[in-house]
Design a protein around this motif. Structure first.
Motif, PDB file in Angstrom:
ATOM      1  N   GLN A 120       0.819  -1.209   0.000  1.00 44.48           N
ATOM      2  CA  GLN A 120       0.000   0.000   0.000  1.00 44.48           C
ATOM      3  C   GLN A 120       0.852   1.258   0.000  1.00 44.48           C
ATOM      4  OE1 GLN A 120      -2.334  -0.971   3.483  1.00 44.48           O
ATOM      5  NE2 GLN A 120      -4.112  -1.564   2.243  1.00 44.48           N
ATOM      6  N   ARG A 121       2.042   1.171   0.560  1.00 43.93           N
ATOM      7  CA  ARG A 121       2.926   2.330   0.569  1.00 43.93           C
ATOM      8  C   ARG A 121       3.337   2.748  -0.849  1.00 43.93           C
ATOM      9  NH1 ARG A 121       4.983   3.338   5.754  1.00 43.93           N
ATOM     10  NH2 ARG A 121       4.668   1.596   7.223  1.00 43.93           N
ATOM     11  N   THR A 122       3.275   1.791  -1.788  1.00 41.02           N
ATOM     12  CA  THR A 122       3.668   2.100  -3.167  1.00 41.02           C
ATOM     13  C   THR A 122       2.482   2.538  -4.021  1.00 41.02           C
ATOM     14  OG1 THR A 122       3.336  -0.162  -3.991  1.00 41.02           O
ATOM     15  CG2 THR A 122       5.466   0.345  -2.983  1.00 41.02           C
ATOM     16  N   PHE A 170      -4.347   7.965  -1.832  1.00 36.06           N
ATOM     17  CA  PHE A 170      -5.768   7.877  -1.524  1.00 36.06           C
ATOM     18  C   PHE A 170      -6.365   6.500  -1.841  1.00 36.06           C
ATOM     19  CE2 PHE A 170      -4.909  12.368  -2.159  1.00 36.06           C
ATOM     20  CZ  PHE A 170      -5.571  12.955  -1.089  1.00 36.06           C
ATOM     21  N   GLN A 171      -5.588   5.636  -2.470  1.00 33.17           N
ATOM     22  CA  GLN A 171      -6.146   4.401  -3.022  1.00 33.17           C
ATOM     23  C   GLN A 171      -6.796   3.506  -1.973  1.00 33.17           C
ATOM     24  OE1 GLN A 171      -3.627   2.653  -5.958  1.00 33.17           O
ATOM     25  NE2 GLN A 171      -4.592   0.640  -5.862  1.00 33.17           N
ATOM     26  N   TRP A 181      -7.854   9.859   5.322  1.00 31.86           N
ATOM     27  CA  TRP A 181      -6.716  10.283   4.504  1.00 31.86           C
ATOM     28  C   TRP A 181      -6.010  11.490   5.113  1.00 31.86           C
ATOM     29  CZ3 TRP A 181     -11.741   9.621   2.755  1.00 31.86           C
ATOM     30  CH2 TRP A 181     -12.534  10.769   2.629  1.00 31.86           C
ATOM     31  N   TYR A 182      -6.636  12.127   6.083  1.00 30.23           N
ATOM     32  CA  TYR A 182      -5.998  13.287   6.721  1.00 30.23           C
ATOM     33  C   TYR A 182      -4.863  12.902   7.658  1.00 30.23           C
ATOM     34  CZ  TYR A 182      -9.189  16.556   4.609  1.00 30.23           C
ATOM     35  OH  TYR A 182      -9.873  17.333   3.692  1.00 30.23           O
ATOM     36  N   ILE A 233      -8.939  18.342  -4.667  1.00 29.66           N
ATOM     37  CA  ILE A 233      -9.380  17.785  -5.950  1.00 29.66           C
ATOM     38  C   ILE A 233     -10.100  16.462  -5.715  1.00 29.66           C
ATOM     39  CG2 ILE A 233      -8.609  16.927  -8.193  1.00 29.66           C
ATOM     40  CD1 ILE A 233      -6.164  18.788  -7.905  1.00 29.66           C
ATOM     41  N   PHE A 234      -9.520  15.615  -4.881  1.00 34.34           N
ATOM     42  CA  PHE A 234     -10.109  14.321  -4.545  1.00 34.34           C
ATOM     43  C   PHE A 234     -11.500  14.508  -3.951  1.00 34.34           C
ATOM     44  CE2 PHE A 234     -10.484  11.083  -1.047  1.00 34.34           C
ATOM     45  CZ  PHE A 234     -10.775  10.000  -1.860  1.00 34.34           C
ATOM     46  N   GLU A 235     -11.643  15.441  -3.025  1.00 31.97           N
ATOM     47  CA  GLU A 235     -12.929  15.626  -2.365  1.00 31.97           C
ATOM     48  C   GLU A 235     -13.952  16.280  -3.283  1.00 31.97           C
ATOM     49  OE1 GLU A 235     -12.083  17.568   1.346  1.00 31.97           O
ATOM     50  OE2 GLU A 235     -11.213  15.741   2.209  1.00 31.97           O
TER      51      GLU A 235
END
Length: 267
Positions: free
Chosen positions: A79-81, A85-86, A105-106, A132-134
């Motif tokens: 997951q680190r790679t 946000f994935q 994600w914060y 942008i994501f939100e």
């Protein structure tokens, strides 16, 4: 909030109003399910700010098949790679679902930045991409609500002390929590910077003063309900059927089964 004295809301006022609001949350849940809405509620704030207790009260009477809590552990090496946000996208609700993020994600704007778990470039990228994501979530029809629980340094210190002395809550206290005491101002600056970049019209931040946990819970739940156009959905008409007559079933002897000892009888 330093130096501000907050009186504790009396239990006789708190408990009836909490039950009333929880009843409204059940109505909200049924509206979400009936309308196929997708609701995301983000709970953020300092350690011991009261997020967990509030989430517990929000979810207490809800159907876990509709409303679930997302409290993600540390990312795996894989997951680190990934895109940052994935792994949070994977937790987002489908139609008719509610997701309560116990931290979100914060993390990158707070603990990861302050404790040096991400690079300066990763932090800056997050601050650019998060709005942008939100906005993408909002444009897709996701109902996103973000709450920051604000606790004073004195109250946080006292809650940490209580956790140290309580064996049922000691697990809530980690070395990272204790480290946050020495980095109070760094976390304050990180929070201020986060709000500057991510308090956007499509997904504004709402601050909950949480020195009094009871007030914080009521205020947060009441506000959440006020921001959503829910209405009561008539429940299906249910009727208990008549129990059919016995067909001759005989229960096996009790000594053929192993029963749990009656611990309660000795109290």
């Amino acid at each position: 909030m330093a130096g501000k004295k907050t009186t504790t809301l009396p239990r006789k006022v708190y408990e009836p109003e909490l039950l009333r609001l929880q009843t409204e949350l059940v109505k909200l849940q049924e509206w979400v399910r009936a309308e196929g809405a997708r609701l995301v509620v983000v709970f953020e704030g300092r350690d011991a700010a009261g997020k967990g207790g509030t989430i517990k009260r929000v979810a207490e009477h809800l159907n876990p098949r509709v409303a679930r809590i997302a409290a993600l552990p540390k990312p795996t090496e894989r997951q680190r790679t990934q895109w940052y946000f994935q792994r949070y996208v994977e937790q987002l609700p489908a139609a008719g679902e509610i997701v309560l993020f116990d931290r979100s994600w914060y993390n990158r704007a707070g603990v990861e930045h302050v404790m040096g778990f991400c690079t300066k470039q990763e932090y800056q990228l997050f601050l650019r991409q998060c709005p942008i994501f939100e906005r993408m979530l909002a444009e897709a029809g996701v109902l996103l609500r973000k709450y920051w629980f604000s606790v004073s340094d004195a109250v946080q210190q006292e809650r940490f002390r209580q956790r140290l002395d309580d064996p049922t809550r000691r697990w809530k206290l980690s070395p990272m929590d204790l480290e946050s005491i020495t980095r109070w101002e760094a976390y304050s600056r990180a929070k201020d910077e986060m709000l500057v970049h991510t308090d956007i019209p499509e997904a504004p931040w709402y601050v909950v003063e949480s020195d009094d946990k009871r007030r914080a819970r009521l205020n947060m739940i009441a506000h959440l309900l006020s921001t959503l156009p829910y209405h009561e959905v008539p429940p299906p008409v249910l009727k208990l059927p008549h129990r059919p007559p016995s067909t001759g079933y005989v229960r096996p002897p009790r000594d053929l089964q192993t029963y749990v000892p009656d611990h309660a009888a000795g109290l």
